[in-house]
Design a protein around this motif. Sequence first.
Motif, short mmCIF file in Angstrom:
data_model
loop_
_atom_site.label_atom_id
_atom_site.label_comp_id
_atom_site.label_asym_id
_atom_site.label_seq_id
_atom_site.Cartn_x
_atom_site.Cartn_y
_atom_site.Cartn_z
N THR A 23 0.82 -1.20 0.00
CA THR A 23 0.00 0.00 0.00
C THR A 23 0.86 1.26 0.00
O THR A 23 2.05 1.22 0.29
CB THR A 23 -0.94 0.00 1.22
OG1 THR A 23 -1.92 1.04 1.06
CG2 THR A 23 -0.18 0.22 2.51
N THR A 24 0.24 2.35 -0.34
CA THR A 24 0.90 3.63 -0.40
C THR A 24 -0.11 4.74 -0.18
O THR A 24 -1.31 4.51 -0.34
CB THR A 24 1.61 3.83 -1.75
OG1 THR A 24 2.27 5.10 -1.78
CG2 THR A 24 0.59 3.81 -2.90
N SER A 25 0.39 5.90 0.16
CA SER A 25 -0.48 7.07 0.30
C SER A 25 -0.47 7.89 -0.98
O SER A 25 -1.22 8.86 -1.11
CB SER A 25 0.00 7.93 1.47
OG SER A 25 1.33 8.37 1.24
N GLN A 26 0.34 7.49 -1.93
CA GLN A 26 0.52 8.28 -3.14
C GLN A 26 -0.66 8.13 -4.10
O GLN A 26 -1.06 7.02 -4.43
CB GLN A 26 1.81 7.87 -3.85
CG GLN A 26 3.05 8.05 -3.01
CD GLN A 26 4.28 7.59 -3.74
OE1 GLN A 26 4.91 8.34 -4.48
NE2 GLN A 26 4.63 6.33 -3.56
N ASP A 27 -1.17 9.25 -4.56
CA ASP A 27 -2.31 9.23 -5.48
C ASP A 27 -1.95 8.64 -6.85
O ASP A 27 -2.85 8.25 -7.59
CB ASP A 27 -2.84 10.65 -5.67
CG ASP A 27 -3.51 11.17 -4.40
OD1 ASP A 27 -3.53 12.41 -4.22
OD2 ASP A 27 -4.01 10.35 -3.61
N LYS A 77 -5.61 2.01 -3.08
CA LYS A 77 -4.16 2.20 -3.29
C LYS A 77 -3.40 1.01 -2.71
O LYS A 77 -2.37 1.16 -2.03
CB LYS A 77 -3.67 3.50 -2.66
CG LYS A 77 -4.36 4.74 -3.19
CD LYS A 77 -3.87 5.98 -2.45
CE LYS A 77 -4.73 7.17 -2.79
NZ LYS A 77 -4.36 8.37 -2.02
#
Length: 117
Positions: A23-27, A77
């Motif tokens: 997972t990531t927080s990047q859009d 994400k």
Amino acid sequence: QVPFVESGGGLVQPGGSLTLSCTTSQDIFRLVVINWYRQIPGKQRELVANIGTGGMIDYMLDSVKGRVTISRDNDKKTAYLHLSDVKSEDTAVYYCNSNTGVKRGIWGQGTQVTVSS
């Protein structure tokens, strides 16, 4: 570039299964190919499989074909790697990364998978 976060590893018996998450927080997640790698101590990191932005599998390591399912949820994400009928040779630290992250050498902590009875 923020490293992806892998989770879901652990100790699993031969023949068992587990699902890893990435997972990531990047859009930009929905815009990038997600690559799953693994690394055994003393060996180079190897590409296990990857999944395109639309969910198409572009590559899969021969030794895991028929045992690996990868998927992604762009809204969350998050990408997933499900490994079944695990074998001792699947023991490794598993990582996920975008192509850019790989080129820049930016890696997360990975998640350890240990196959043992």
